[in-house]
Design a protein around this motif. Sequence first.
Motif, short mmCIF file in Angstrom:
data_model
loop_
_atom_site.label_atom_id
_atom_site.label_comp_id
_atom_site.label_asym_id
_atom_site.label_seq_id
_atom_site.Cartn_x
_atom_site.Cartn_y
_atom_site.Cartn_z
N GLY A 98 -8.60 20.33 -6.53
CA GLY A 98 -7.90 19.70 -5.40
C GLY A 98 -8.53 18.39 -4.97
O GLY A 98 -8.01 17.72 -4.09
N ALA A 112 5.32 13.11 -9.80
CA ALA A 112 6.31 14.18 -9.67
C ALA A 112 7.31 14.09 -10.82
O ALA A 112 7.69 15.10 -11.41
CB ALA A 112 7.02 14.07 -8.33
N ASN A 124 -5.50 17.73 -9.66
CA ASN A 124 -4.57 18.68 -10.29
C ASN A 124 -3.22 18.04 -10.61
O ASN A 124 -2.61 18.33 -11.63
CB ASN A 124 -4.40 19.93 -9.44
CG ASN A 124 -4.10 19.64 -7.99
OD1 ASN A 124 -3.51 18.61 -7.67
ND2 ASN A 124 -4.51 20.54 -7.10
N ARG A 125 -2.77 17.13 -9.75
CA ARG A 125 -1.50 16.45 -10.02
C ARG A 125 -1.63 15.50 -11.20
O ARG A 125 -0.74 15.38 -12.03
CB ARG A 125 -1.05 15.66 -8.80
CG ARG A 125 -0.41 16.54 -7.76
CD ARG A 125 -0.16 15.79 -6.48
NE ARG A 125 0.10 16.73 -5.42
CZ ARG A 125 1.32 17.01 -4.98
NH1 ARG A 125 2.37 16.40 -5.48
NH2 ARG A 125 1.50 17.90 -4.04
N MET A 148 0.83 -1.21 0.00
CA MET A 148 0.00 0.00 0.00
C MET A 148 0.86 1.25 0.00
O MET A 148 0.78 2.09 -0.89
CB MET A 148 -0.89 -0.03 1.25
CG MET A 148 -1.73 1.21 1.47
SD MET A 148 -3.11 1.31 0.31
CE MET A 148 -3.77 2.89 0.78
N PHE A 184 -0.62 23.01 -7.82
CA PHE A 184 -0.50 22.25 -6.57
C PHE A 184 0.72 22.62 -5.75
O PHE A 184 0.95 22.07 -4.69
CB PHE A 184 -0.50 20.74 -6.83
CG PHE A 184 0.60 20.26 -7.73
CD1 PHE A 184 1.82 19.91 -7.21
CD2 PHE A 184 0.39 20.15 -9.10
CE1 PHE A 184 2.84 19.47 -8.03
CE2 PHE A 184 1.40 19.70 -9.93
CZ PHE A 184 2.63 19.36 -9.40
N HIS A 185 1.51 23.57 -6.21
CA HIS A 185 2.75 23.90 -5.52
C HIS A 185 2.72 25.39 -5.18
O HIS A 185 2.44 26.20 -6.04
CB HIS A 185 3.92 23.58 -6.46
CG HIS A 185 5.22 23.40 -5.75
ND1 HIS A 185 5.85 24.43 -5.11
CD2 HIS A 185 6.02 22.32 -5.60
CE1 HIS A 185 6.98 23.96 -4.58
NE2 HIS A 185 7.11 22.68 -4.86
N THR A 191 -5.24 3.54 -4.23
CA THR A 191 -4.84 4.82 -3.66
C THR A 191 -5.58 5.98 -4.33
O THR A 191 -6.23 5.80 -5.36
CB THR A 191 -3.32 4.99 -3.78
OG1 THR A 191 -2.95 6.22 -3.16
CG2 THR A 191 -2.87 5.00 -5.21
N THR A 192 -5.47 7.17 -3.74
CA THR A 192 -6.10 8.35 -4.33
C THR A 192 -5.04 9.40 -4.65
O THR A 192 -4.04 9.52 -3.96
CB THR A 192 -7.12 8.98 -3.37
OG1 THR A 192 -6.75 8.65 -2.05
CG2 THR A 192 -8.51 8.54 -3.66
N VAL A 193 -5.32 10.16 -5.70
CA VAL A 193 -4.40 11.21 -6.12
C VAL A 193 -5.23 12.46 -6.37
O VAL A 193 -6.37 12.37 -6.82
CB VAL A 193 -3.68 10.80 -7.42
CG1 VAL A 193 -2.68 11.86 -7.82
CG2 VAL A 193 -2.98 9.48 -7.25
N ALA A 194 -4.65 13.64 -6.09
CA ALA A 194 -5.37 14.89 -6.37
C ALA A 194 -5.48 15.07 -7.88
O ALA A 194 -4.55 14.77 -8.63
CB ALA A 194 -4.65 16.06 -5.74
N THR A 253 3.17 8.61 -6.41
CA THR A 253 3.51 10.02 -6.24
C THR A 253 4.85 10.31 -6.92
O THR A 253 5.04 11.37 -7.50
CB THR A 253 3.58 10.43 -4.75
OG1 THR A 253 4.31 9.44 -4.05
CG2 THR A 253 2.22 10.60 -4.14
N GLY A 285 -9.79 14.49 -4.74
CA GLY A 285 -9.07 13.26 -4.98
C GLY A 285 -9.73 12.39 -6.05
O GLY A 285 -10.93 12.45 -6.26
N ASP A 305 1.78 3.76 -3.10
CA ASP A 305 1.61 5.21 -2.93
C ASP A 305 2.86 5.96 -3.35
O ASP A 305 2.82 6.92 -4.12
CB ASP A 305 1.37 5.52 -1.45
CG ASP A 305 -0.09 5.73 -1.15
OD1 ASP A 305 -0.87 5.79 -2.12
OD2 ASP A 305 -0.44 5.83 0.04
N ALA A 306 3.99 5.48 -2.81
CA ALA A 306 5.26 6.15 -3.06
C ALA A 306 5.59 6.09 -4.55
O ALA A 306 6.04 7.08 -5.15
CB ALA A 306 6.37 5.50 -2.24
#
Lengths: 237, 399
Positions: free
Chosen positions: A131, A13, A144-145, A1, A214-215, A139-142, A9, A133, A5-6
């Motif tokens: 913004g 990125a 905008n990302r 999990m 998002f930043h 998993t969930t992600v925003a 993300t 999710g 996630d890692a």
Amino acid sequence: MSILDALLTGAIAGGVYGLLALGFALQYGIARILNLAYGEGVVLAGITTALLYQGLSLSPLIALFVLPSLFALGNFLLHRLLFLPLVGRTLALDGEKEGRLILLTFGLSFLIQGFLAAELGGQLFSYSYLGQGVSLGATTVALNRLLAFGVALALVALAHLVFTCTRLGIAVRALSREPEESLLVGIPATRLSTWAFALGGGVGAAAGVLLSTFHALTPASGPEFTLKALVVVILGD
Amino acid sequence: MKTRRSFLVQGVAAAASLLAASQAQTRTVRIGYSISKTGPYATGAGITTLPNYRLWVEEVNAAGGLKLATGSARISVVEYDDRSSPEEAIRNIERLITQDKVDFALPPWGTAMNLAVAPVFARHGYPQVAVTNLSEKTPELVRRWPSYFSLLGLPSQYAEALALLLRNLVAGGRIGRRVAVVHTDDEFGLELSGAFRRAAQKEGLELVYFQGYPAGFSDFQSLLNAVKGRSPDAFVAFSYPAETLALPEAAAVVGFNPAVFFLGVGTAFPIFRQRYGANAEGIMGLGGVVPNQAWRTYLERHRAVTNQEPDRWASPVTYVSLQALRVAIERIGKIDRFQIIRLLRQETFDTLLGPLQLEGNVFRSNWLIGQWQGGEFVALMPERPGALAPRVPKPTWNR
């Protein structure tokens, strides 16, 4: 999990930083200009997006179409008026010229930072846009990302296609590898490098618009982005 | 002939006295400061410190200047940018004192910057009425540099107030005792989280998660997912502004909504409310204000003069530091920095935040913990008149 996630993300990125680095690579790899003011362009685009969104409720998606073209034009003029006279028509760069160019972009970076500091002070620019999710399996992600990742991926893929499948792309690659020889086979090297520099600036602006969703940005965050782009370009080279 | 000559003498004397009077009127007090207008510290300095310096100078001059024994003296300002570099700040303060010959120097923004310039202030005997220098070591430093002041208090005060607030909520049966802590991995985050860990253990709270993250981190989803897995009743982040602005969005995305949601520096910034609107409601952070008439007047003036809103933690304290300095100068009635420092150490000042006393050069009665309630960041702790009751549990994130 948490590993998933890692990874996710990290991938997202990575997509945006890839776009950030693409613009930098276009300017350095093809136009041969190590543009230390690159991050300032990114930040300028991001802050403009934030101001347009807060002031006029202009959607960042519209900014994504408008700002990169404007920034490309700005970079076009910058290259024509400022850098090209230094580089010379043959695009032959020796250590001395390169040093001067780097100093010039360094000065430009300070100039833009000073201008931003004088106009905006030390404010933070941050706004809420998409913004919420989105569930991606476990998993969930925003949103905008995810949007930034999608656009970045599309632009990088487009650039890849252009560079590998078109005559223009082959010319550009030839120019980036052997600038002097490319002149011999009739590649319009100066024009092409100006276009590449302009395109790089436009891509940087697109990265700035996407990042701003998002930043949090400040007028002082420019060098951070230049550094990140530089690291990606060096690692990826 | 004689009368004409005496008339002439009288005229010259009158002109001379007029000239002298006008000279006394235009006497100025030179005040200098070195502040981060560019570089990474420019954000903090631009939100908290610089607007208040400008507001204060404008107000003092609008009131005719500082009232000295020899008459009123307007303030003239010498302003330098230290580009967020401590070396530059030291050079600037040195130059302000020795070359520009300023009567007073106002301190820079940030703990590191204030520590860097402290020896220069102390060597020349200039009062350093600093606000944004938050360190547990301040009482020790004051022994070395008697001209060094700190108005934001000590980190342990904030950590202990937060632990006490949570203990009270637990005792009232409003939350459970499970607390999760994340912190930025630098001096600020380590000092506060360390102090909070000790205070939480003392208050019988259970730390179910305790983790640092590198400064400037912005992808909080996976971290918050891990935190959510421990199902804490209270979430505490000792974070910096950019991280503070990123955390609520990430929490909403992963559906993490604990009863207490506490964030670090930046929670009290106007941009926080601007960005999160109704979602800011119920979020706690450092600082807080009592929205009384004095605050509203200050808010209005700040907005009118500087075109921006003050933050709800260090901004009013910065203004208060200048109020105290002004009273000290006017009470001594001349530029006698030694006497002024002594007065600042002893006297109680009437300010925007009520009576202000610098015990051992530290102002210890600042508001410590606040919460966004109805669009204002109100003070919750310490529990004394003016503090409001916490709203717990915080409302759910609305999309």
